[in-house]
Scaffold this motif. Structure first.
Motif, PDB file in Angstrom:
ATOM      1  N   PRO A  40       0.807  -1.223   0.000  1.00  0.00           N
ATOM      2  CA  PRO A  40       0.000   0.000   0.000  1.00  0.00           C
ATOM      3  C   PRO A  40       0.844   1.278   0.000  1.00  0.00           C
ATOM      4  CG  PRO A  40      -0.958  -1.597   1.486  1.00  0.00           C
ATOM      5  CD  PRO A  40       0.368  -2.171   1.037  1.00  0.00           C
ATOM      6  N   ALA A  41       1.946   1.278   0.731  1.00  0.00           N
ATOM      7  CA  ALA A  41       2.807   2.474   0.766  1.00  0.00           C
ATOM      8  C   ALA A  41       3.381   2.787  -0.607  1.00  0.00           C
ATOM      9  CB  ALA A  41       3.930   2.276   1.780  1.00  0.00           C
ATOM     10  N   VAL A  48       2.331  13.114  -9.214  1.00  0.00           N
ATOM     11  CA  VAL A  48       1.733  14.438  -9.030  1.00  0.00           C
ATOM     12  C   VAL A  48       2.836  15.503  -8.951  1.00  0.00           C
ATOM     13  CG1 VAL A  48       0.388  15.867  -7.426  1.00  0.00           C
ATOM     14  CG2 VAL A  48      -0.428  13.581  -8.052  1.00  0.00           C
ATOM     15  N   ALA A  49       3.922  15.207  -8.265  1.00  0.00           N
ATOM     16  CA  ALA A  49       5.041  16.155  -8.190  1.00  0.00           C
ATOM     17  C   ALA A  49       5.638  16.425  -9.562  1.00  0.00           C
ATOM     18  CB  ALA A  49       6.114  15.628  -7.231  1.00  0.00           C
ATOM     19  N   ALA A  50       5.555  15.449 -10.455  1.00  0.00           N
ATOM     20  CA  ALA A  50       6.102  15.606 -11.808  1.00  0.00           C
ATOM     21  C   ALA A  50       5.151  16.343 -12.746  1.00  0.00           C
ATOM     22  CB  ALA A  50       6.449  14.237 -12.389  1.00  0.00           C
ATOM     23  N   GLY A  51       3.904  16.567 -12.315  1.00  0.00           N
ATOM     24  CA  GLY A  51       2.975  17.320 -13.148  1.00  0.00           C
ATOM     25  C   GLY A  51       1.691  16.609 -13.520  1.00  0.00           C
ATOM     26  N   ALA A  52       1.479  15.405 -13.008  1.00  0.00           N
ATOM     27  CA  ALA A  52       0.213  14.707 -13.254  1.00  0.00           C
ATOM     28  C   ALA A  52      -0.886  15.348 -12.416  1.00  0.00           C
ATOM     29  CB  ALA A  52       0.344  13.224 -12.908  1.00  0.00           C
ATOM     30  N   SER A  53      -2.118  15.221 -12.867  1.00  0.00           N
ATOM     31  CA  SER A  53      -3.245  15.717 -12.077  1.00  0.00           C
ATOM     32  C   SER A  53      -3.934  14.554 -11.380  1.00  0.00           C
ATOM     33  CB  SER A  53      -4.226  16.487 -12.960  1.00  0.00           C
ATOM     34  OG  SER A  53      -4.745  15.654 -13.974  1.00  0.00           O
ATOM     35  N   THR A  54      -4.562  14.855 -10.281  1.00  0.00           N
ATOM     36  CA  THR A  54      -5.243  13.846  -9.486  1.00  0.00           C
ATOM     37  C   THR A  54      -6.592  13.508 -10.097  1.00  0.00           C
ATOM     38  OG1 THR A  54      -4.168  14.579  -7.450  1.00  0.00           O
ATOM     39  CG2 THR A  54      -6.233  13.346  -7.211  1.00  0.00           C
ATOM     40  N   VAL A  55      -6.826  12.224 -10.285  1.00  0.00           N
ATOM     41  CA  VAL A  55      -8.155  11.735 -10.629  1.00  0.00           C
ATOM     42  C   VAL A  55      -8.794  11.171  -9.365  1.00  0.00           C
ATOM     43  CG1 VAL A  55      -9.466  10.054 -11.995  1.00  0.00           C
ATOM     44  CG2 VAL A  55      -7.497  11.234 -13.014  1.00  0.00           C
ATOM     45  N   LEU A  56      -8.021  10.395  -8.600  1.00  0.00           N
ATOM     46  CA  LEU A  56      -8.488   9.813  -7.344  1.00  0.00           C
ATOM     47  C   LEU A  56      -7.305   9.707  -6.396  1.00  0.00           C
ATOM     48  CD1 LEU A  56     -10.986   8.398  -5.980  1.00  0.00           C
ATOM     49  CD2 LEU A  56     -10.000   6.250  -6.794  1.00  0.00           C
ATOM     50  N   GLU A  57      -7.393  10.377  -5.256  1.00  0.00           N
ATOM     51  CA  GLU A  57      -6.312  10.317  -4.277  1.00  0.00           C
ATOM     52  C   GLU A  57      -6.201   8.901  -3.715  1.00  0.00           C
ATOM     53  OE1 GLU A  57      -6.898  13.296  -1.284  1.00  0.00           O
ATOM     54  OE2 GLU A  57      -6.551  14.939  -2.694  1.00  0.00           O
ATOM     55  N   PRO A  58      -5.030   8.531  -3.200  1.00  0.00           N
ATOM     56  CA  PRO A  58      -4.870   7.183  -2.638  1.00  0.00           C
ATOM     57  C   PRO A  58      -5.896   6.912  -1.540  1.00  0.00           C
ATOM     58  CG  PRO A  58      -2.734   8.248  -2.850  1.00  0.00           C
ATOM     59  CD  PRO A  58      -3.778   9.296  -3.149  1.00  0.00           C
ATOM     60  N   GLN A  59      -6.488   5.725  -1.627  1.00  0.00           N
ATOM     61  CA  GLN A  59      -7.480   5.314  -0.639  1.00  0.00           C
ATOM     62  C   GLN A  59      -7.583   3.800  -0.616  1.00  0.00           C
ATOM     63  OE1 GLN A  59     -11.725   5.904  -2.483  1.00  0.00           O
ATOM     64  NE2 GLN A  59     -10.438   7.661  -3.033  1.00  0.00           N
ATOM     65  N   ASP A  60      -8.079   3.292   0.521  1.00  0.00           N
ATOM     66  CA  ASP A  60      -8.345   1.867   0.627  1.00  0.00           C
ATOM     67  C   ASP A  60      -9.728   1.601   0.041  1.00  0.00           C
ATOM     68  OD1 ASP A  60      -5.900   1.569   1.845  1.00  0.00           O
ATOM     69  OD2 ASP A  60      -6.707   1.550   3.866  1.00  0.00           O
ATOM     70  N   THR A  61      -9.852   0.522  -0.713  1.00  0.00           N
ATOM     71  CA  THR A  61     -11.071   0.258  -1.472  1.00  0.00           C
ATOM     72  C   THR A  61     -11.820  -0.963  -0.969  1.00  0.00           C
ATOM     73  OG1 THR A  61      -9.959  -1.182  -3.034  1.00  0.00           O
ATOM     74  CG2 THR A  61      -9.954   1.198  -3.526  1.00  0.00           C
ATOM     75  N   PHE A  62     -13.023  -1.137  -1.481  1.00  0.00           N
ATOM     76  CA  PHE A  62     -13.845  -2.288  -1.128  1.00  0.00           C
ATOM     77  C   PHE A  62     -13.259  -3.600  -1.657  1.00  0.00           C
ATOM     78  CE2 PHE A  62     -15.505  -0.991  -5.252  1.00  0.00           C
ATOM     79  CZ  PHE A  62     -15.682  -2.205  -5.904  1.00  0.00           C
ATOM     80  N   TRP A  63     -12.389  -3.547  -2.655  1.00  0.00           N
ATOM     81  CA  TRP A  63     -11.777  -4.769  -3.192  1.00  0.00           C
ATOM     82  C   TRP A  63     -10.443  -5.082  -2.504  1.00  0.00           C
ATOM     83  CZ3 TRP A  63     -12.258  -0.380  -6.309  1.00  0.00           C
ATOM     84  CH2 TRP A  63     -11.084   0.198  -6.767  1.00  0.00           C
ATOM     85  N   HIS A  64     -10.254  -4.466  -1.326  1.00  0.00           N
ATOM     86  CA  HIS A  64      -9.094  -4.741  -0.473  1.00  0.00           C
ATOM     87  C   HIS A  64      -7.780  -4.359  -1.137  1.00  0.00           C
ATOM     88  CE1 HIS A  64     -12.021  -6.695   2.042  1.00  0.00           C
ATOM     89  NE2 HIS A  64     -12.345  -7.502   1.050  1.00  0.00           N
ATOM     90  N   ALA A  98      -4.477  -5.784   3.644  1.00  0.00           N
ATOM     91  CA  ALA A  98      -4.928  -6.941   4.414  1.00  0.00           C
ATOM     92  C   ALA A  98      -6.442  -7.057   4.369  1.00  0.00           C
ATOM     93  CB  ALA A  98      -4.441  -6.826   5.850  1.00  0.00           C
ATOM     94  N   ASN A  99      -6.926  -8.258   4.174  1.00  0.00           N
ATOM     95  CA  ASN A  99      -8.360  -8.538   4.150  1.00  0.00           C
ATOM     96  C   ASN A  99      -8.879  -8.499   5.570  1.00  0.00           C
ATOM     97  OD1 ASN A  99     -10.720  -9.181   2.891  1.00  0.00           O
ATOM     98  ND2 ASN A  99     -10.016 -11.137   2.083  1.00  0.00           N
TER      99      ASN A  99
END
Length: 141
Positions: A91-92, A102-118, A139-140
């Motif tokens: 995950p890290a 993002v630091a290189a110039g990409a734009s955010t579509v979805l910030e890092p997050q934990d999802t329902f699919w583990h 981890a499940n």
């Protein structure tokens, strides 16, 4: 390399405007290594490039409307219907890959997050219109 011994069964082949700038961006944002590239006769556009990225390979070329215009960049057509997923070990790693892009110039579509699919998951859009997803198992519960 296009036909080496380790050619993956599926490869992404993306179209961009300003292939040389894209190669430089992907090196900075994704740690891409340019393993091969050939320029068009005009000396300005990339006819074909192979980029090693996170153990996989992405092929890249500039737009060539004079060849029928059937493959155009997302910036020309106003978006993309495809996201390229990069599967990472931890995950890290997702957070680090997202932060670097993002630091290189990409734009955010979805910030890092934990999802329902583990999974730890994030999405960015590069300056050339392509969407990249970073994915790693959590981890499940």
């Amino acid at each position: 390399m296009a036909f080496g011994p380790d050619v993956p069964p599926i490869q992404a082949h993306i179209c961009v405007k300003d292939g040389l700038a894209a190669i430089a961006f992907y090196a900075k944002a994704l740690g891409a290594v340019n393993t091969f590239h050939a320029m068009a006769e005009d000396g300005k556009r990339v006819m074909h490039a192979n980029l090693a990225i996170y153990g996989g390979e992405v092929m890249l070329h500039d737009e060539f409307p004079e060849f029928g215009g059937s493959v155009l960049s997302p910036n020309t057509i106003g978006g993309t219907g495809v996201a390229i997923s990069i599967n990472l070990a931890k995950p890290a790693d997702v957070d680090a890959a997202y932060d670097k892009a993002v630091a290189a110039g990409a734009s955010t579509v979805l910030e890092p997050q934990d999802t329902f699919w583990h999974a730890r998951y994030a999405r960015i859009q590069d300056p050339f219109g392509h969407v990249w997803a970073f994915n790693a198992p959590v981890a499940n519960p």
